[in-house]
Design an enzyme around this catalytic site. Structure first.
Site, PDB file in Angstrom:
ATOM      1  N   HIS A 116       0.872  -1.170   0.000  1.00  0.00           N
ATOM      2  CA  HIS A 116       0.000   0.000   0.000  1.00  0.00           C
ATOM      3  C   HIS A 116       0.917   1.230   0.000  1.00  0.00           C
ATOM      4  CE1 HIS A 116      -2.674   2.956   1.978  1.00  0.00           C
ATOM      5  NE2 HIS A 116      -3.682   2.201   1.588  1.00  0.00           N
ATOM      6  N   ASP A 193       3.641  -4.535   7.804  1.00  0.00           N
ATOM      7  CA  ASP A 193       2.378  -3.812   7.739  1.00  0.00           C
ATOM      8  C   ASP A 193       1.264  -4.818   8.060  1.00  0.00           C
ATOM      9  OD1 ASP A 193       0.040  -2.576   7.067  1.00  0.00           O
ATOM     10  OD2 ASP A 193       0.753  -1.750   5.169  1.00  0.00           O
ATOM     11  N   GLN A 196      -3.918  -5.392   7.177  1.00  0.00           N
ATOM     12  CA  GLN A 196      -4.890  -6.377   6.670  1.00  0.00           C
ATOM     13  C   GLN A 196      -4.732  -7.751   7.309  1.00  0.00           C
ATOM     14  OE1 GLN A 196      -7.347  -5.406   4.915  1.00  0.00           O
ATOM     15  NE2 GLN A 196      -6.662  -3.518   3.945  1.00  0.00           N
ATOM     16  N   LYS A 219      -9.929  -0.949  11.043  1.00  0.00           N
ATOM     17  CA  LYS A 219     -10.125  -2.141  10.200  1.00  0.00           C
ATOM     18  C   LYS A 219     -10.394  -3.376  11.057  1.00  0.00           C
ATOM     19  CE  LYS A 219      -6.880  -0.540   6.646  1.00  0.00           C
ATOM     20  NZ  LYS A 219      -7.628  -0.033   5.517  1.00  0.00           N
ATOM     21  N   CYS A 359      -4.916   2.392  -3.549  1.00  0.00           N
ATOM     22  CA  CYS A 359      -3.720   3.010  -2.940  1.00  0.00           C
ATOM     23  C   CYS A 359      -2.504   2.093  -3.069  1.00  0.00           C
ATOM     24  CB  CYS A 359      -3.947   3.370  -1.474  1.00  0.00           C
ATOM     25  SG  CYS A 359      -5.334   4.459  -1.218  1.00  0.00           S
TER      26      CYS A 359
HETATM   27  N1  C6P Z   1      -6.119   0.293   3.034  1.00  0.00           N
HETATM   28  C1  C6P Z   1      -7.977  -0.118   1.545  1.00  0.00           C
HETATM   29  O1  C6P Z   1      -9.105   0.110   1.091  1.00  0.00           O
HETATM   30  P1  C6P Z   1      -4.855   3.635   7.222  1.00  0.00           P
HETATM   31  O2  C6P Z   1      -5.560   4.351   6.125  1.00  0.00           O
HETATM   32  O3  C6P Z   1      -3.665   4.380   7.732  1.00  0.00           O
HETATM   33  O4  C6P Z   1      -5.767   3.157   8.290  1.00  0.00           O
HETATM   34  O5  C6P Z   1      -4.300   2.281   6.567  1.00  0.00           O
HETATM   35  C2  C6P Z   1      -3.359   2.358   5.540  1.00  0.00           C
HETATM   36  C3  C6P Z   1      -3.091   1.007   4.997  1.00  0.00           C
HETATM   37  C4  C6P Z   1      -1.830   0.463   5.166  1.00  0.00           C
HETATM   38  N2  C6P Z   1      -1.543  -0.772   4.740  1.00  0.00           N
HETATM   39  C5  C6P Z   1      -2.457  -1.546   4.133  1.00  0.00           C
HETATM   40  C6  C6P Z   1      -2.076  -2.929   3.700  1.00  0.00           C
HETATM   41  C7  C6P Z   1      -3.743  -1.060   3.941  1.00  0.00           C
HETATM   42  O6  C6P Z   1      -4.655  -1.827   3.335  1.00  0.00           O
HETATM   43  C8  C6P Z   1      -4.075   0.254   4.360  1.00  0.00           C
HETATM   44  C9  C6P Z   1      -5.432   0.841   4.108  1.00  0.00           C
HETATM   45  C10 C6P Z   1      -7.494   0.662   2.735  1.00  0.00           C
HETATM   46  O7  C6P Z   1      -7.260  -0.992   1.063  1.00  0.00           O
HETATM   47  C11 C6P Z   1      -7.716   2.126   2.551  1.00  0.00           C
HETATM   48  S1  C6P Z   1      -6.726   2.813   1.263  1.00  0.00           S
END
Ligand code: C6P
Length: 404
Positions: A116, A193, A196, A219, A359
């Site tokens: 991401h 990371d 997910q 999440k 993203c």
């Molecule tokens: N992915 C998706 O729809 P935040 O926005 O900081 O809570 O998470 C960022 C982020 C970082 N790593 C991974 C693997 C992610 O999937 C995400 C967020 C969402 O896929 C929103 S773009």
């Protein structure tokens, strides 16, 4: 628990829509929604400052939440749990505080192509400032990254390996424990990371031996605006603060500052105590359901969804051909129809999925498609949800004028 018992926990599910965008954010159970209200009704005062009863209680709730997070990921100490706003801020913290201070020109940061933007751009920025280089770790045509592939990009120049546990685009899971072993063999730190993975599977930081782990509360059934950075204590001790301000100091004089102990050194300003309290309740909720039950149900739903979607003509699923590699995330293309149109048609039928680049533009480019449609599950989804998705998808091409 049966479908109805699960759905009853989530007030938003009134039967009028099908939610398949949990990788973007999960829905919230009533206990989490009530928690923020309860915090402001019963415990609201600025934590970590006041010596009066209410502030002490607010501090206790905040620190209890930290202990709950520690237990949830099996960290050794609450000093290793930093509250942030989200996974993005957690990853930036490591890039600004660790990478920018400890990397020098010629060093290398290995970043997987699955990342991401939040686990790519902070490293790119740190590399630009230090003269270090970002080295890409590519995946195979099904999104897999082998230990051999990682070994092939490692060298004594590698100082950081930044890699996701589960891809937000194709759901593919990396063998983080093996990757950590390889990173450490070369003297590098590994930044995982967990955005997910932490909501969907048991993640034990000591078992995986990761140096840093980032994830978001929103999440994992928790509130928006609260996230976590786990870091090994010795590493966090060695790092300078990320943000400066209230409550992250020990003493300040005109010309000298000493910083607070971990974890407060990294939590400048008034903290999101209500969010932490909500996250604590989300962890209690997950523990009540049981992570094994969540995983089992999500595996079954993923297998069912993979089978249903694979049977739709002109629909191709990206990534692995094995349903079990998808971990609740199915990203696909429908021949001749733009993903934005697919998502808009599904929305008309009250089925909510995400379309676009998720993203993760470098990955989409690597997979050969700038945009896709993505359906992502959580354990509160049902087979009926998948049936509604499949039926709506089957109508897309005919609606766009194809006579299939
Ligand atoms: N992915 C998706 O729809 P935040 O926005 O900081 O809570 O998470 C960022 C982020 C970082 N790593 C991974 C693997 C992610 O999937 C995400 C967020 C969402 O896929 C929103 S773009």
């Amino acid at each position: 628990m049966n479908d109805n018992e699960i759905l009853k926990e989530f007030p938003i599910f009134d039967g009028s829509f099908t939610y398949l965008d949990s990788a973007a954010t999960s829905q919230k159970p009533e206990c989490v929604i009530n928690a923020e209200k309860e915090f402001y009704e019963k415990y609201n005062a600025n934590p970590l400052r006041g010596l009066y009863r209410l502030s002490v209680e607010a501090t206790e709730k905040y620190e209890d939440a930290r202990e709950a997070v520690r237990g949830f990921i099996n960290a050794g100490s609450t000093k290793e749990i930093i509250f942030t706003r989200n996974a993005s801020e957690s990853l930036n913290l490591v890039a600004y505080s660790y990478a920018e201070n400890f990397l020098k020109a010629g060093d290398e940061i290995v970043v997987s192509i699955l990342e991401h933007h939040s686990n790519f751009l902070p490293w790119k920025n740190a590399a630009k400032k230090t003269g270090a280089k970002v080295v890409f770790l590519d995946c195979d045509s099904e999104g897999g990254i082998s230990t051999e592939a990682l070994e092939s990009v490692m060298s004594e120049k590698t100082k950081i390996v930044a890699v996701t546990m589960v891809s937000n685009v194709i759901g593919r899971k990396n063998d983080i424990k093996a990757f950590a072993g390889i990173a450490h063999k070369y003297g590098a730190v590994i930044v995982a990371d967990g955005a997910q993975s932490v909501p969907h599977m048991k993640v034990d930081v000591r078992e995986l031996d990761v140096d840093f782990l980032a994830f978001s509360g929103h999440k994992m059934y928790g509130p928006m605006g609260i996230g976590v950075l786990y870091g090994k204590e010795a590493l966090l001790e060695s790092m300078p603060p990320f943000l400066y301000g209230g409550e992250m100091i020990e003493t300040v004089t005109r010309d000298r500052t000493t910083f607070a102990e971990l974890p407060h050194k990294f939590e400048a300003g008034t903290v999101n105590a209500a969010g932490a309290y909500g996250l604590h309740k989300a962890i209690d909720f997950i523990n009540r359901i049981g992570m094994e039950n969540i995983e089992k149900r999500e595996r079954e739903l993923t297998a069912y969804a993979y089978e249903k979607l694979s049977a739709i003509p002109h629909l191709s699923i990206l990534g692995s051909k094995d349903a079990m590699d998808h971990h609740g995330i199915l990203t696909f293309l429908i021949e001749g129809v733009h993903p934005h149109d697919v998502s808009a048609i599904l929305s008309e039928k009250n089925v909510f999925v995400r379309a676009g680049n998720h993203c993760a533009q470098p990955l989409l480019k690597h997979l050969g498609s700038p945009s896709t449609t993505r359906a992502s599950l959580a354990f509160y989804n049902t087979k009926d949800d998948i049936d509604r998705l499949a039926s709506a998808l089957s109508s897309v091409r005919p609606l766009m004028g194809y006579d299939d």
